[in-house]
Design a protein around this motif. Structure first.
Motif, PDB file in Angstrom:
ATOM      1  N   GLU A  41       0.824  -1.230   0.000  1.00  0.00           N
ATOM      2  CA  GLU A  41       0.000   0.000   0.000  1.00  0.00           C
ATOM      3  C   GLU A  41       0.847   1.263   0.000  1.00  0.00           C
ATOM      4  O   GLU A  41       0.392   2.325  -0.414  1.00  0.00           O
ATOM      5  CB  GLU A  41      -0.929   0.124   1.167  1.00  0.00           C
ATOM      6  CG  GLU A  41      -1.241  -0.770   2.190  1.00  0.00           C
ATOM      7  CD  GLU A  41      -0.670  -2.029   2.663  1.00  0.00           C
ATOM      8  OE1 GLU A  41       0.406  -2.473   2.207  1.00  0.00           O
ATOM      9  OE2 GLU A  41      -1.312  -2.582   3.546  1.00  0.00           O
ATOM     10  N   LEU A  42       2.105   1.156   0.443  1.00  0.00           N
ATOM     11  CA  LEU A  42       2.943   2.356   0.550  1.00  0.00           C
ATOM     12  C   LEU A  42       3.213   2.986  -0.820  1.00  0.00           C
ATOM     13  O   LEU A  42       3.406   4.198  -0.916  1.00  0.00           O
ATOM     14  CB  LEU A  42       4.265   2.004   1.256  1.00  0.00           C
ATOM     15  CG  LEU A  42       5.180   3.172   1.591  1.00  0.00           C
ATOM     16  CD1 LEU A  42       4.481   4.193   2.500  1.00  0.00           C
ATOM     17  CD2 LEU A  42       6.471   2.691   2.253  1.00  0.00           C
ATOM     18  N   THR A  43       3.204   2.148  -1.876  1.00  0.00           N
ATOM     19  CA  THR A  43       3.494   2.694  -3.217  1.00  0.00           C
ATOM     20  C   THR A  43       2.435   3.715  -3.652  1.00  0.00           C
ATOM     21  O   THR A  43       2.688   4.529  -4.529  1.00  0.00           O
ATOM     22  CB  THR A  43       3.578   1.566  -4.268  1.00  0.00           C
ATOM     23  OG1 THR A  43       2.380   0.807  -4.158  1.00  0.00           O
ATOM     24  CG2 THR A  43       4.787   0.685  -4.048  1.00  0.00           C
ATOM     25  N   VAL A  48       9.250   5.762  -2.817  1.00  0.00           N
ATOM     26  CA  VAL A  48      10.095   5.269  -1.716  1.00  0.00           C
ATOM     27  C   VAL A  48      11.459   4.818  -2.226  1.00  0.00           C
ATOM     28  O   VAL A  48      11.572   4.126  -3.241  1.00  0.00           O
ATOM     29  CB  VAL A  48       9.406   4.077  -1.020  1.00  0.00           C
ATOM     30  CG1 VAL A  48      10.263   3.552   0.123  1.00  0.00           C
ATOM     31  CG2 VAL A  48       8.041   4.491  -0.500  1.00  0.00           C
ATOM     32  N   LEU A 131       4.497   0.462   8.139  1.00  0.00           N
ATOM     33  CA  LEU A 131       3.521   1.281   7.410  1.00  0.00           C
ATOM     34  C   LEU A 131       3.091   2.487   8.269  1.00  0.00           C
ATOM     35  O   LEU A 131       3.005   3.620   7.772  1.00  0.00           O
ATOM     36  CB  LEU A 131       2.309   0.426   7.010  1.00  0.00           C
ATOM     37  CG  LEU A 131       1.277   1.101   6.119  1.00  0.00           C
ATOM     38  CD1 LEU A 131       1.912   1.642   4.823  1.00  0.00           C
ATOM     39  CD2 LEU A 131       0.143   0.131   5.769  1.00  0.00           C
ATOM     40  N   CYS A 134       5.828   5.043   8.244  1.00  0.00           N
ATOM     41  CA  CYS A 134       5.857   5.795   6.981  1.00  0.00           C
ATOM     42  C   CYS A 134       4.746   6.835   6.968  1.00  0.00           C
ATOM     43  O   CYS A 134       4.942   7.971   6.521  1.00  0.00           O
ATOM     44  CB  CYS A 134       5.723   4.843   5.795  1.00  0.00           C
ATOM     45  SG  CYS A 134       7.157   3.771   5.608  1.00  0.00           S
ATOM     46  N   ARG A 135       3.561   6.463   7.452  1.00  0.00           N
ATOM     47  CA  ARG A 135       2.453   7.433   7.501  1.00  0.00           C
ATOM     48  C   ARG A 135       2.836   8.633   8.374  1.00  0.00           C
ATOM     49  O   ARG A 135       2.554   9.783   8.030  1.00  0.00           O
ATOM     50  CB  ARG A 135       1.193   6.772   8.072  1.00  0.00           C
ATOM     51  CG  ARG A 135       0.552   5.810   7.105  1.00  0.00           C
ATOM     52  CD  ARG A 135      -0.900   5.512   7.493  1.00  0.00           C
ATOM     53  NE  ARG A 135      -1.592   4.896   6.375  1.00  0.00           N
ATOM     54  CZ  ARG A 135      -1.912   3.598   6.293  1.00  0.00           C
ATOM     55  NH1 ARG A 135      -1.610   2.797   7.278  1.00  0.00           N
ATOM     56  NH2 ARG A 135      -2.517   3.133   5.222  1.00  0.00           N
TER      57      ARG A 135
END
Ligand code: GLU
Length: 326
Positions: A41-43, A48, A131, A134-135
Motif C-alpha cells: 500500500e505504501l506505493t 520510496v 507502514l 511511513c504514515r
C-alpha cells in the motif's frame, strides 16, 4: 500527481529476523527491500527509496555506526525526501532515538520503528509498524517534532520513550507524559503540539568513554574508585529513588566530580530526580553540593548519550542547560 519522496533504511533487529532452520533462533537476514514488499500500500502514498545499511541485532549498534546512518539520513533530506524512516532492533531503540534527536537538525521527521515479533512469527507486527512509521513520516503535522518512535499504533517522542517490556507487543511507553500521538484509522493524530528542541553540533571526537553505573543495595565502590584512572570522561549514576546513593558512593562521587562530569538519574524507570527534599549524605542535596548534577526527567541511558555527545563537541559545561530542558 507526483508522490512525496520518502527514504527508508533498515539496520536489522527483530523486524528483519527469521530463522535459517526451524530448530534455530532468529537472526537478522531480511533486507529492507523485502520489508518494503510486505507493505504494498505504501506505493500509493510515496515514492520510496530503501537501503539496507546493516543487519545487526540492536545491542551491537554503536555511536560510530549511528553517525554514518545520520549522515545517510541528512543526505536523503538534501535529495528531497520529506521524511526518513529507520527500522532497527527494539532493544536499544530508546537510545538511538535520543542519539539522533540531539543531532537531527531538520524540520522534516526522522521516525524509528521495529518489531517485537520476527518476520516469520504469526501476527508479525513489523509490516504494520513500518507502514505506520511511513504514515507518520509523510504527515505534515510531524514536522518540527524531531525524532519519534512509532510502535504498536503509538507515536512517542525520543526524549520520553522507553522500552518498558521485554517481549510484549506493547513494549514501549513514555512514562509520565504518555505517547505524543496515535495512528487512528490510518491517520496520524497528535495529542500535543511540538515543543522547541535543542540540537547539538556533530561530535568532533568520538573516542570518549562515558560510564553508566547503577546503585544497588550494599554495592562496593571498586569500579567507582577506578573510573577516572581508567580514562572515563564522564559518569552517569542510575541512583536509588529520586537520585540517591550510599554514603560510601557519595564520598567517591565527590572526588570524581572534581575531575569529570557526574550525572545522577533515577533507576526507577519513571519520574524525576529530586532537587531539595532529602538532606541525608548520598541524597540529592548532598550530591549536588559534592559536584554532581541531578538528571531531572532524563533517564540514565539518555543522560549517558547526552554526556557522550556534549563531551564529543567540547560542550560539557552546557550540561546543566540541557538537563533542565528535559
Ligand atoms: N527484541 C529485540 C528487537 O526487537 C531483539 C533484537 C534487537 O534489538 O535487535 O529487535
Amino acid at each position: 500527481m507526483d508522490l512525496p519522496k520518502l527514504a527508508i533504511a533498515a539496520l536489522g533487529g527483530t523486524v528483519s529476523m527469521q530463522a535459517r532452520h526451524a530448530s534455530e533462533g532468529v537472526i537478522p537476514t531480511v533486507s529492507g527491500e523485502t520489508l518494503l514488499a510486505s507493505i504494498p500500500e505504501l506505493t500509493l502514498l510515496a515514492e520510496v527509496s530503501i537501503e539496507t545499511l546493516g543487519l545487526l541485532p540492536s545491542a551491537s549498534l554503536d555511536f560510530g555506526f549511528l553517525l554514518n546512518v545520520l549522515s545517510w539520513a541528512n543526505f536523503q533530506i538534501k535529495q528531497g525526501a520529506i521524511g526518513v524512516v529507520i527500522t532497527q532492533g527494539t532493544d536499544t531503540l530508546e537510545e538511538t532515538a535520543t542519539f539522533f534527536d540531539y543531532l537531527w537538525d531538520h524540520d522534516a521527521p526522522l521516525i524509528l520503528t521495529g518489531a517485537m515479533r520476527s518476520a516469520v512469527q504469526a501476527g508479525a507486527d513489523g509490516p504494520a509498524n513500518l507502514l505506520d512509521a511511513c504514515r507518520v513520516a509523510l504527515a505534515s503535522s510531524s514536522r518540527q517534532r524531531g525524532v519519534q518512535v512509532v510502535m504498536n499504533g503509538q507515536i512517542h517522542s525520543a526524549s520520553a520513550v522507553r522500552k518498558t517490556d521485554s517481549l510484549a507487543l506493547q513494549a514501549f511507553s513514555s512514562p509520565i507524559v504518555g505517547p505524543v500521538g496515535l495512528l487512528v484509522e490510518d491517520s496520524v493524530r497528535y495529542l500535543r503540539p511540538p515543543v522547541p528542541r535543542n540540537v547539538l553540533p556533530l561530535p568532533v571526537q568520538t573516542t570518549q568513554r562515558i560510564a553508566l553505573l547503577e546503585a544497588s543495595l550494599s554495592a562496593d565502590s571498586l569500579l567507582l574508585e577506578n573510573i577516572v584512572g581508567l580514562g572515563y570522561a564522564g559518569l552517569v549514576i542510575a541512583g536509588f529513588g529520586a537520585g540517591h546513593v550510599s554514603v560510601n558512593w557519595a564520598e567517591r562521587i565527590e572526588t570524581i566530580a572534581q575531575k569529570i562530569p557526574v550525572i545522577v538519574a533515577t533507576r526507577t524507570g519513571s519520574g524525576a530526580t529530586a532537587r531539595s527534599t532529602y538532606g541525608f549524605d548520598g541524597g540529592e542535596i548532598d550530591l549536588t553540593r559534592k559536584g554532581a548534577l541531578m538528571a531531572g526527567f532524563l533517564c540514565p541511558r539518555k543522560a549517558r548519550i547526552l554526556l557522550w555527545l556534549l563531551v564529543g563537541c567540547h560542550r560539557q559545561d552546557e550540561l546543566a542547560k540541557h538537563v533542565s530542558h528535559t
